[in-house]
Design an enzyme around this catalytic site. Structure first.
Site, PDB file in Angstrom:
ATOM      1  N   SER A 144      42.888 -30.425 -95.737  1.00 38.33           N
ATOM      2  CA  SER A 144      44.259 -30.513 -95.245  1.00 38.33           C
ATOM      3  C   SER A 144      45.229 -29.787 -96.192  1.00 38.33           C
ATOM      4  O   SER A 144      45.077 -28.589 -96.418  1.00 38.33           O
ATOM      5  CB  SER A 144      44.636 -31.984 -95.041  1.00 38.33           C
ATOM      6  OG  SER A 144      45.821 -32.120 -94.313  1.00 38.33           O
ATOM      7  N   ASP A 264      42.265 -31.903 -83.389  1.00 36.81           N
ATOM      8  CA  ASP A 264      43.019 -32.301 -84.579  1.00 36.81           C
ATOM      9  C   ASP A 264      44.430 -32.722 -84.155  1.00 36.81           C
ATOM     10  O   ASP A 264      45.204 -31.914 -83.644  1.00 36.81           O
ATOM     11  CB  ASP A 264      43.097 -31.133 -85.564  1.00 36.81           C
ATOM     12  CG  ASP A 264      43.661 -31.535 -86.913  1.00 36.81           C
ATOM     13  OD1 ASP A 264      44.629 -32.326 -86.955  1.00 36.81           O
ATOM     14  OD2 ASP A 264      43.152 -31.059 -87.934  1.00 36.81           O
ATOM     15  N   HIS A 293      41.371 -35.030 -87.600  1.00 37.13           N
ATOM     16  CA  HIS A 293      41.939 -34.394 -88.787  1.00 37.13           C
ATOM     17  C   HIS A 293      41.147 -34.859 -90.000  1.00 37.13           C
ATOM     18  O   HIS A 293      41.205 -36.026 -90.379  1.00 37.13           O
ATOM     19  CB  HIS A 293      43.404 -34.764 -88.941  1.00 37.13           C
ATOM     20  CG  HIS A 293      44.059 -34.074 -90.104  1.00 37.13           C
ATOM     21  ND1 HIS A 293      44.341 -32.730 -90.097  1.00 37.13           N
ATOM     22  CD2 HIS A 293      44.443 -34.540 -91.323  1.00 37.13           C
ATOM     23  CE1 HIS A 293      44.887 -32.385 -91.247  1.00 37.13           C
ATOM     24  NE2 HIS A 293      44.962 -33.472 -92.004  1.00 37.13           N
TER      25      HIS A 293
END
Length: 318
Positions: A144, A264, A293
């Site tokens: 991320s 996601d 995610h």
């Protein structure tokens, strides 16, 4: 099914009850491994007089060493870091799991925090790795926010870079991702992030009363009022424009694998610059049809970590 540039990658199969990206994201977070393997906490200095906390597994062999970088308001205690540490150490790889400033055991010494485009700390980490593991090949995995900064780092000029890298669930367009987190069900994630960000800001103000005040409830507002001015950007728009990893893909000069899910919920897959990834001979990608995610609940379990491990084995053995 999934879209990929790679060959010899096992397909990603999910259980029937993982019916959308939120389930994958939340289930993996709740039921991921929280039992950190035996490691050594090492504190290293930064050039500006601050420090970084690293969790290190030194196998004391000639196998590669992999640096791990967590996401927004994460740490080396997050399940995806812990599980990756175990996967790598089981293959006799050494591991350096990084806590961003203020994300370890205590707040950092400087007024600044960390952010999506901070790469000087990556340089500090890899300089330390080069000295500590001088003969080993080096790798990196960023998740991320940590993946966004990693891709930016790979495109810049630094003395020591990894020999191969993987970025998972990257917010290629920071503004788009930041706005997405304020919509609908995603506000649950935003609330969690803002709770800890707000606390850190208030705690740090005891030492730095000149810190900006935060008067909102969204991540965008926090970036506009705090992240941007503290780290030298004009505002949130300037911060996002300068640090979004999307524009750095053509300049990456390290073999890199980019992994994303079409489901996601926080980082829309249509911001993934597939055309630019294909045009760069050093970058590959995988887009799974299902998954969340960072969270990819597979059947059997472990697809994400095994895919990352296989990528490193292929790059380091070739």
């Amino acid at each position: 099914m999934m879209e990929t540039n790679l060959t010899d990658i096992s397909s990603f199969e999910t259980p029937f009850w993982c019916f959308n990206g939120h389930v994958h994201t939340i289930a993996r977070s709740f039921f991921g491994d929280s039992n950190k393997p035996l490691c050594q906490r090492i504190e290293i200095p930064t050039p500006d007089g601050d420090f970084l906390e690293l969790d290190v597994i030194n196998q004391k062999n000639k196998q590669p060493v992999i640096a791990l970088f967590h996401g927004l308001e994460g740490s080396t205690d997050r399940y995806y870091i812990i599980e990756m540490m175990k996967e790598l150490s089981a293959r006799n790889y050494s591991v350096v799991a990084v806590n961003f400033r203020g994300c370890g055991s205590r707040l950092n010494n400087k007024m600044r925090f960390y952010h999506s485009g901070e790469t000087q700390d990556y340089s500090t980490v890899f300089n330390w790795i080069a000295k500590t593991f001088p003969t080993q090949k080096r790798g990196a995995v960023g998740f991320s926010l940590g993946g966004n900064a990693l891709l930016k780092f790979l495109a810049e000029q630094h003395e020591h870079k990894p020999d191969a890298a993987v970025a998972v669930s990257v917010p290629y367009n920071l503004k788009r991702g930041c706005l997405a987190i304020s919509q609908g069900f995603n506000r649950i994630y935003e609330y969690r992030f803002m709770r800890t960000l707000r606390k850190k800001l208030n705690d740090k103000r005891e030492c730095f009363p000149q810190l900006p005040t935060y008067s909102g409830s969204t991540l965008y507002r926090f970036d506009d009022e705090v992240t941007a001015p503290v780290h030298g950007f004009d505002d949130a728009e300037d911060y996002y424009a300068q640090c979004s990893s999307k524009k750095f893909i053509p300049f990456i000069n390290v073999p890199s694998l980019l992994i994303h899910s079409r489901q996601d919920p926080l980082c829309p897959v249509d911001e993934m610059p597939v055309k630019k990834i294909k045009e760069n001979s050093l970058t590959d990608y995988i887009i799974t049809e299902e998954g969340g995610h960072v969270g990819f609940w597979s059947s059997p379990r472990g697809w994400l970590n095994q895919t990352i491990m296989n990528y490193f084995l292929n790059k380091f053995d070739s």
